[in-house]
Design a protein around this motif. Structure first.
Motif, PDB file in Angstrom:
ATOM      1  N   GLY A  69     -31.128 -49.078  -2.650  1.00 57.78           N
ATOM      2  CA  GLY A  69     -30.368 -48.027  -1.995  1.00 57.78           C
ATOM      3  C   GLY A  69     -29.633 -48.561  -0.792  1.00 57.78           C
ATOM      4  N   PRO A  70     -28.626 -47.832  -0.322  1.00 58.47           N
ATOM      5  CA  PRO A  70     -27.806 -48.326   0.787  1.00 58.47           C
ATOM      6  C   PRO A  70     -28.556 -48.313   2.114  1.00 58.47           C
ATOM      7  CG  PRO A  70     -27.163 -46.099   0.228  1.00 58.47           C
ATOM      8  CD  PRO A  70     -28.177 -46.521  -0.795  1.00 58.47           C
ATOM      9  N   VAL A  71     -28.138 -49.188   3.008  1.00 60.45           N
ATOM     10  CA  VAL A  71     -28.720 -49.259   4.347  1.00 60.45           C
ATOM     11  C   VAL A  71     -27.999 -48.276   5.266  1.00 60.45           C
ATOM     12  CG1 VAL A  71     -29.123 -50.754   6.333  1.00 60.45           C
ATOM     13  CG2 VAL A  71     -29.405 -51.657   4.029  1.00 60.45           C
ATOM     14  N   ASP A  72     -26.665 -48.311   5.227  1.00 65.70           N
ATOM     15  CA  ASP A  72     -25.846 -47.421   6.059  1.00 65.70           C
ATOM     16  C   ASP A  72     -25.421 -46.214   5.232  1.00 65.70           C
ATOM     17  OD1 ASP A  72     -25.808 -49.171   8.326  1.00 65.70           O
ATOM     18  OD2 ASP A  72     -24.368 -50.425   7.231  1.00 65.70           O
ATOM     19  N   THR A  73     -25.660 -45.026   5.754  1.00 64.83           N
ATOM     20  CA  THR A  73     -25.242 -43.805   5.064  1.00 64.83           C
ATOM     21  C   THR A  73     -23.732 -43.667   5.172  1.00 64.83           C
ATOM     22  OG1 THR A  73     -27.340 -42.783   5.670  1.00 64.83           O
ATOM     23  CG2 THR A  73     -25.576 -41.315   4.946  1.00 64.83           C
ATOM     24  N   PRO A  74     -23.041 -43.440   4.045  1.00 60.69           N
ATOM     25  CA  PRO A  74     -21.587 -43.283   4.093  1.00 60.69           C
ATOM     26  C   PRO A  74     -21.189 -42.073   4.939  1.00 60.69           C
ATOM     27  CG  PRO A  74     -22.340 -43.560   1.826  1.00 60.69           C
ATOM     28  CD  PRO A  74     -23.549 -43.399   2.672  1.00 60.69           C
ATOM     29  N   ILE A  75     -20.097 -42.223   5.664  1.00 56.17           N
ATOM     30  CA  ILE A  75     -19.616 -41.167   6.556  1.00 56.17           C
ATOM     31  C   ILE A  75     -18.372 -40.489   5.996  1.00 56.17           C
ATOM     32  CG2 ILE A  75     -18.731 -40.681   8.871  1.00 56.17           C
ATOM     33  CD1 ILE A  75     -20.387 -43.143   9.791  1.00 56.17           C
ATOM     34  N   THR A  76     -17.432 -41.282   5.489  1.00 57.71           N
ATOM     35  CA  THR A  76     -16.175 -40.726   4.991  1.00 57.71           C
ATOM     36  C   THR A  76     -16.351 -40.190   3.575  1.00 57.71           C
ATOM     37  OG1 THR A  76     -15.426 -42.820   4.047  1.00 57.71           O
ATOM     38  CG2 THR A  76     -14.875 -42.404   6.362  1.00 57.71           C
ATOM     39  N   ASN A  77     -15.466 -39.276   3.175  1.00 60.12           N
ATOM     40  CA  ASN A  77     -15.518 -38.753   1.808  1.00 60.12           C
ATOM     41  C   ASN A  77     -15.242 -39.853   0.787  1.00 60.12           C
ATOM     42  OD1 ASN A  77     -16.162 -36.150   2.572  1.00 60.12           O
ATOM     43  ND2 ASN A  77     -14.020 -35.492   2.681  1.00 60.12           N
ATOM     44  N   GLY A  78     -14.291 -40.729   1.097  1.00 58.19           N
ATOM     45  CA  GLY A  78     -14.019 -41.855   0.203  1.00 58.19           C
ATOM     46  C   GLY A  78     -15.213 -42.780   0.085  1.00 58.19           C
ATOM     47  N   GLY A  79     -15.881 -43.008   1.195  1.00 58.57           N
ATOM     48  CA  GLY A  79     -17.075 -43.854   1.177  1.00 58.57           C
ATOM     49  C   GLY A  79     -18.208 -43.241   0.385  1.00 58.57           C
ATOM     50  N   LYS A  80     -18.355 -41.921   0.506  1.00 58.64           N
ATOM     51  CA  LYS A  80     -19.407 -41.234  -0.255  1.00 58.64           C
ATOM     52  C   LYS A  80     -19.116 -41.291  -1.745  1.00 58.64           C
ATOM     53  CE  LYS A  80     -20.537 -38.094   3.506  1.00 58.64           C
ATOM     54  NZ  LYS A  80     -20.486 -36.723   4.002  1.00 58.64           N
ATOM     55  N   LEU A  81     -17.853 -41.079  -2.108  1.00 58.70           N
ATOM     56  CA  LEU A  81     -17.472 -41.148  -3.520  1.00 58.70           C
ATOM     57  C   LEU A  81     -17.665 -42.561  -4.053  1.00 58.70           C
ATOM     58  CD1 LEU A  81     -16.278 -39.619  -5.925  1.00 58.70           C
ATOM     59  CD2 LEU A  81     -14.011 -40.242  -5.076  1.00 58.70           C
ATOM     60  N   PHE A  82     -17.232 -43.553  -3.274  1.00 59.30           N
ATOM     61  CA  PHE A  82     -17.417 -44.936  -3.695  1.00 59.30           C
ATOM     62  C   PHE A  82     -18.894 -45.276  -3.847  1.00 59.30           C
ATOM     63  CE2 PHE A  82     -18.468 -49.292  -2.599  1.00 59.30           C
ATOM     64  CZ  PHE A  82     -17.842 -49.946  -3.652  1.00 59.30           C
ATOM     65  N   ALA A  83     -19.703 -44.897  -2.869  1.00 57.51           N
ATOM     66  CA  ALA A  83     -21.132 -45.224  -2.905  1.00 57.51           C
ATOM     67  C   ALA A  83     -21.805 -44.602  -4.125  1.00 57.51           C
ATOM     68  CB  ALA A  83     -21.813 -44.763  -1.620  1.00 57.51           C
ATOM     69  N   GLY A  84     -21.451 -43.371  -4.457  1.00 57.64           N
ATOM     70  CA  GLY A  84     -22.032 -42.726  -5.637  1.00 57.64           C
ATOM     71  C   GLY A  84     -21.624 -43.413  -6.923  1.00 57.64           C
ATOM     72  N   LEU A  85     -20.332 -43.700  -7.055  1.00 55.71           N
ATOM     73  CA  LEU A  85     -19.860 -44.377  -8.269  1.00 55.71           C
ATOM     74  C   LEU A  85     -20.398 -45.799  -8.362  1.00 55.71           C
ATOM     75  CD1 LEU A  85     -16.172 -43.117  -8.347  1.00 55.71           C
ATOM     76  CD2 LEU A  85     -18.070 -42.401  -9.814  1.00 55.71           C
ATOM     77  N   TYR A  86     -20.480 -46.474  -7.222  1.00 58.19           N
ATOM     78  CA  TYR A  86     -21.007 -47.838  -7.218  1.00 58.19           C
ATOM     79  C   TYR A  86     -22.494 -47.850  -7.572  1.00 58.19           C
ATOM     80  CZ  TYR A  86     -21.981 -52.609  -5.766  1.00 58.19           C
ATOM     81  OH  TYR A  86     -22.372 -53.931  -5.754  1.00 58.19           O
ATOM     82  N   ALA A  87     -23.231 -46.846  -7.125  1.00 57.67           N
ATOM     83  CA  ALA A  87     -24.653 -46.751  -7.468  1.00 57.67           C
ATOM     84  C   ALA A  87     -24.833 -46.571  -8.983  1.00 57.67           C
ATOM     85  CB  ALA A  87     -25.312 -45.601  -6.710  1.00 57.67           C
ATOM     86  N   LEU A  88     -24.010 -45.721  -9.583  1.00 57.11           N
ATOM     87  CA  LEU A  88     -24.066 -45.543 -11.042  1.00 57.11           C
ATOM     88  C   LEU A  88     -23.703 -46.843 -11.755  1.00 57.11           C
ATOM     89  CD1 LEU A  88     -22.408 -42.041 -11.348  1.00 57.11           C
ATOM     90  CD2 LEU A  88     -24.823 -42.592 -11.665  1.00 57.11           C
ATOM     91  N   TYR A  89     -22.670 -47.499 -11.269  1.00 58.24           N
ATOM     92  CA  TYR A  89     -22.243 -48.777 -11.838  1.00 58.24           C
ATOM     93  C   TYR A  89     -23.365 -49.819 -11.728  1.00 58.24           C
ATOM     94  CZ  TYR A  89     -19.910 -53.306 -11.995  1.00 58.24           C
ATOM     95  OH  TYR A  89     -19.584 -54.603 -12.279  1.00 58.24           O
TER      96      TYR A  89
END
Length: 119
Positions: A69-89
């Motif tokens: 899991g990530p260390v830093d919680t995403p702040i921006t909407n783009g970062g949250k979307l990227f983090a979710g898609l990257y986690a699935l990937y």
């Protein structure tokens, strides 16, 4: 060399152990390349969307790729979307890499059992 890249068919004998080790090394190299590409994608995404430094982007991407899991919680909407898609990937990448690494071993075992049943 061509025989190492193609698996032997039902009526062909097992390849010798040294060729099998080379086949395993090829699978390992392919797996390392997939992991490196995935890590670079994650680093670029965290650097771009969350404005993290490259070392922090590496930490977050490697932790996700490793299943922690990530260390830093995403702040921006783009970062949250990227983090979710990257986690699935990353989850799918772990499955693919496991398959690439285990494929030669499983094939050799199944091929050997098939050869023994024909005797």
């Amino acid at each position: 060399m061509k025989r190492l890249l193609n698996y032997e068919k039902r009526n062909q004998p097992l390849i010798p152990p040294h060729q099998f080790l080379i086949r395993l090394a090829h699978s390992g190299a392919i797996s390392l390349i997939l992991i490196a590409i995935s890590l670079l994608i994650g680093m670029a995404g965290y650097h771009r969307f969350e404005k993290l430094s490259w070392i922090d982007a590496f930490l977050n991407a490697s932790m996700l790729l490793g299943g922690m899991g990530p260390v830093d919680t995403p702040i921006t909407n783009g970062g949250k979307l990227f983090a979710g898609l990257y986690a699935l990937y990353c989850g799918l990448t772990v499955i693919v890499v496991t398959g690439v690494i285990l494929a030669p071993v499983v094939h050799r075992i199944l091929h050997k059992f098939h050869m023994e049943s024909e005797k």
